[in-house]
Motif scaffolding. Structure first.
Motif, mmCIF file in Angstrom:
data_model
loop_
_atom_site.group_PDB
_atom_site.id
_atom_site.type_symbol
_atom_site.label_atom_id
_atom_site.label_comp_id
_atom_site.label_asym_id
_atom_site.label_seq_id
_atom_site.Cartn_x
_atom_site.Cartn_y
_atom_site.Cartn_z
ATOM 1 N N UNK A 14 0.823 -1.201 0.000
ATOM 2 C CA UNK A 14 0.000 0.000 0.000
ATOM 3 C C UNK A 14 0.862 1.259 0.000
ATOM 4 N N UNK A 15 0.330 2.304 -0.594
ATOM 5 C CA UNK A 15 0.884 3.645 -0.431
ATOM 6 C C UNK A 15 0.147 4.379 0.676
ATOM 7 N N UNK A 16 -1.134 4.041 0.842
ATOM 8 C CA UNK A 16 -1.966 4.628 1.892
ATOM 9 C C UNK A 16 -2.796 3.510 2.511
ATOM 10 N N UNK A 17 -2.777 3.422 3.828
ATOM 11 C CA UNK A 17 -3.575 2.439 4.560
ATOM 12 C C UNK A 17 -4.822 3.117 5.116
ATOM 13 N N UNK A 18 -5.966 2.448 4.971
ATOM 14 C CA UNK A 18 -7.265 3.066 5.225
ATOM 15 C C UNK A 18 -7.945 2.412 6.426
ATOM 16 N N UNK A 75 -7.366 12.441 -2.212
ATOM 17 C CA UNK A 75 -6.744 13.084 -3.379
ATOM 18 C C UNK A 75 -5.440 13.784 -2.978
ATOM 19 N N UNK A 76 -5.433 14.388 -1.796
ATOM 20 C CA UNK A 76 -4.202 15.021 -1.312
ATOM 21 C C UNK A 76 -3.097 13.989 -1.166
ATOM 22 N N UNK A 77 -3.421 12.855 -0.571
ATOM 23 C CA UNK A 77 -2.418 11.799 -0.393
ATOM 24 C C UNK A 77 -2.004 11.194 -1.731
ATOM 25 N N UNK A 127 0.574 13.935 -3.228
ATOM 26 C CA UNK A 127 1.699 14.467 -2.444
ATOM 27 C C UNK A 127 2.591 13.328 -1.965
ATOM 28 N N UNK A 128 3.509 12.933 -2.813
ATOM 29 C CA UNK A 128 4.418 11.828 -2.480
ATOM 30 C C UNK A 128 5.278 12.164 -1.273
ATOM 31 N N UNK A 148 4.838 8.227 6.619
ATOM 32 C CA UNK A 148 5.269 6.834 6.777
ATOM 33 C C UNK A 148 6.419 6.732 7.768
ATOM 34 N N UNK A 149 7.390 7.630 7.649
ATOM 35 C CA UNK A 149 8.535 7.607 8.567
ATOM 36 C C UNK A 149 8.089 7.886 9.994
ATOM 37 N N UNK A 150 7.183 8.852 10.159
ATOM 38 C CA UNK A 150 6.693 9.167 11.506
ATOM 39 C C UNK A 150 5.883 8.012 12.084
ATOM 40 N N UNK A 151 5.178 7.275 11.225
ATOM 41 C CA UNK A 151 4.362 6.151 11.697
ATOM 42 C C UNK A 151 5.223 5.081 12.352
ATOM 43 N N UNK A 152 6.250 4.637 11.641
ATOM 44 C CA UNK A 152 7.115 3.598 12.217
ATOM 45 C C UNK A 152 7.848 4.120 13.448
#
Length: 452
Positions: A344-348, A410-412, A415-416, A423-427
Motif C-alpha cells: 500500500x501507499x496509503x492504509x485506510x 486526493x491530497x495523499x 503528495x508523495x 510513513x517515517x513518523x508512523x514507524x
C-alpha cells in the motif's frame, strides 16, 4: 514457605510499604480489591512472579496477534500460559496462533471450535452459538484450574459463563475491555429492532455492568473507558489503562515491490488498502466511494482484504458498477502481513460515528508498524484519530463527511513527499510506543495483584 507463597508475600509487602492495600484476596462471589502498583511494586512483581510463576489463562475471542504476543512474553518470564480463542469466527483476522519453534514449553495455544461458524448477522443463531461457546470456555477453565484468567473481546453471554466458572472455582479474572460491548449491542439493535432492540440493549448494559463489578480488575485500552467503567460500580483502584499495541517484530516496513504485491499486480500501482474486519461499526460505502473517485485514474487501485457480509456486498457493488479498480480479497495469511501492508501507499481505516464512543480500531496500530501513510474516516475524538492527527501519520475525516474523506485521499494521492514523511513518523511512533517488555510489566503487575 514455598517459592510461590514467598513471591506472593513479597508482592503484598511491597503494596503495604507503599501505603496501599496489601495482599489481595479474591473470594468466591466477591470482586478483588486491585490497587494500582507503584514502580517498586511493578519491579518486585516481575521478580517474584518469575521465580514462583502463575498459571495465566488468557482468553481472546478474536485470536489477535498482539494478544498472542503478550501470551508468549508472559510465558518467557516463567509463567504457565494458556491462550484460548474462538476457532469458528471467520470474520475476524487472526494471527500468531500457530506453534513456533522458539515458543516456551510453558505456552499452550488452543482454539475452541463450534459446530458451525458464527454469522454475526443471524442474531438468534449467533446468540445460541455464543452461549454454547461460553459453556465450552467455562469447561476449559474448570479443567485447567488456572491461578488467574484474563478475558478480551468476548460476547457478554460467553463472559457470563466465564464469570460463573471463575467464581465457582475461586479464580480471579481480569476484564480486558477492548470495546464497550453493551453500548455497541444497544446501538446496533435499536437501529434494526426499534422496540425489542431497546429492551435487549438495556439488558446487556446491566449484564456488562455486573460483569465489570464482579471482575477482580479491569484493564481498559483507553482512558475514554474509565468513566463508564467507574459508573458501573468499579472502584478506581481496580481500573488500569493499558493501550493496545501491535507486534513490532512481526509487522515490519518492507519494500512496496515485494512478492505479495507482484502476485497481485500492485507493485506499479498507487494503492489505497483496507485490511481487517468489516462489521456493523464500519460503513463500506466509503470504500466504494473511494474507488469511484479514482475510477478514471488507472494508476490507482483500492484493495480491501476482509471477509463477511459487508465484504461480499462491496464485491457485488463493484461488479455492478463496473469498477475495475476495486479488489475485495479474503483475509491474507498473517505471515504475509508485512508484505501485504507494504504493497500500500496509503492504509485506510473507517469507523461509524456512533462506534467512536465504544470502539478503537486496532488495525491503525498495525498500520503504524508497517510504516505507511494513513487515511481515516473516524470520529475526531476517537483514540485512533487522535494518534494519527497528533503524530502526523495521516489525514483524518469525519465518517459522515464523504467529500472530506475523498479530498484527503486526493491530497495523499498527489503528495508523495507528504506520504513519505507520514510513513517515517508512523514507524517511529510504533518503535517509541510499542515496548513489549514495558507492556508485559504492566499486565504482570495487574495479574499478580489479583492472585491472593
Amino acid at each position: 514457605m514455598t517459592s510461590r507463597s514467598a513471591g506472593r508475600f513479597a508482592w503484598g509487602s511491597c503494596f503495604a510499604a507503599s501505603g496501599m492495600p496489601g495482599r489481595v484476596r479474591w473470594q468466591r462471589g466477591v470482586p478483588g480489591n486491585h490497587a494500582k502498583p507503584c514502580a517498586c511494586a511493578v519491579m518486585l512483581a516481575a521478580h517474584c512472579t518469575a521465580e514462583s510463576g502463575m498459571h495465566v489463562l488468557v482468553h481472546d475471542y478474536g485470536g489477535h496477534a498482539f494478544i498472542a504476543q503478550l501470551a508468549r512474553s508472559l510465558a518467557r518470564r516463567g509463567h504457565r500460559v494458556t491462550l484460548l480463542y474462538n476457532a469458528s469466527n471467520p470474520t475476524t483476522p487472526k494471527g500468531g496462533l500457530a506453534r513456533r519453534g522458539d515458543d516456551p514449553d510453558e505456552l499452550l495455544i488452543e482454539g475452541i471450535a463450534l459446530p458451525r461458524p458464527v454469522d454475526k448477522r443471524a442474531f438468534v443463531r449467533r446468540w445460541r452459538l455464543e452461549r454454547l461457546y461460553g459453556r465450552l470456555l467455562a469447561r476449559r477453565i474448570v479443567a485447567l484450574k488456572p491461578d488467574v484468567v484474563m478475558c478480551a473481546n468476548a460476547p457478554l453471554d460467553a463472559v457470563r459463563a466465564l464469570d460463573a466458572a471463575c467464581h465457582a472455582q475461586g479464580i480471579p479474572w481480569v476484564f480486558w475491555l477492548q470495546d464497550l460491548v453493551a453500548e455497541a449491542t444497544d446501538r446496533v439493535l435499536r437501529k434494526r429492532l426499534p422496540v425489542l432492540g431497546a429492551l435487549v440493549g438495556a439488558h446487556y448494559k446491566r449484564v456488562e455492568a455486573g460483569l465489570l463489578a464482579r471482575s477482580a480488575a479491569v484493564v481498559g485500552i483507553t482512558e475514554d473507558f474509565r468513566a463508564p467503567v467507574l459508573a458501573a460500580g468499579v472502584a478506581a483502584a481496580r481500573y488500569t489503562t493499558i493501550p493496545n499495541w501491535a507486534p513490532l517484530d512481526e509487522v515490519r516496513p518492507r519494500a512496496k515491490d515485494n512478492l505479495w504485491a507482484q502476485a497481485a499486480g500492485l507493485e506499479r500501482k498507487l494503492v489505497f488498502l483496507y485490511s481487517g474486519t468489516l462489521g456493523f461499526k464500519h460503513n463500506p460505502d466509503l470504500l466504494l466511494a473511494l474507488a469511484k473517485a479514482f475510477a478514471d485514474d488507472h494508476d490507482v487501485e483500492v484493495v480491501v482484504n476482509s471477509q463477511g457480509a459487508p465484504a461480499d456486498w462491496l464485491r457485488a457493488q463493484a461488479a455492478a458498477a463496473g469498477l475495475r479498480n476495486l479488489r475485495v480479497n479474503p483475509f491474507q495469511p498473517y505471515e504475509a502481513m508485512s508484505d501485504v501492508l507494504a504493497s500500500a501507499d496509503v492504509l485506510v481505516s473507517i469507523l461509524e460515528p456512533d462506534a467512536g464512543v465504544y470502539s478503537v480500531p486496532s488495525k491503525v496500530l498495525s498500520y503504524h508498524c508497517a510504516g505507511r501513510a494513513m487515511l481515516l474516516a473516524v470520529p475526531a475524538d476517537n483514540l485512533a484519530a487522535r494518534i494519527v492527527r497528533d503524530q502526523g501519520t495521516g489525514l483524518v475525516a469525519e465518517p459522515r463527511d464523504a467529500a472530506a474523506f475523498i479530498a484527503a485521499a486526493r491530497t495523499l494521492r498527489t503528495d508523495h513527499a507528504a506520504r513519505q514523511a507520514m510513513a517515517a513518523r508512523a514507524r517511529a511512533y510504533a518503535e517509541r510506543t510499542f515496548d513489549l517488555a514495558a507492556i508485559t510489566d504492566r499486565f504482570e503487575a495487574v495479574l499478580s495483584g489479583c492472585v491472593g
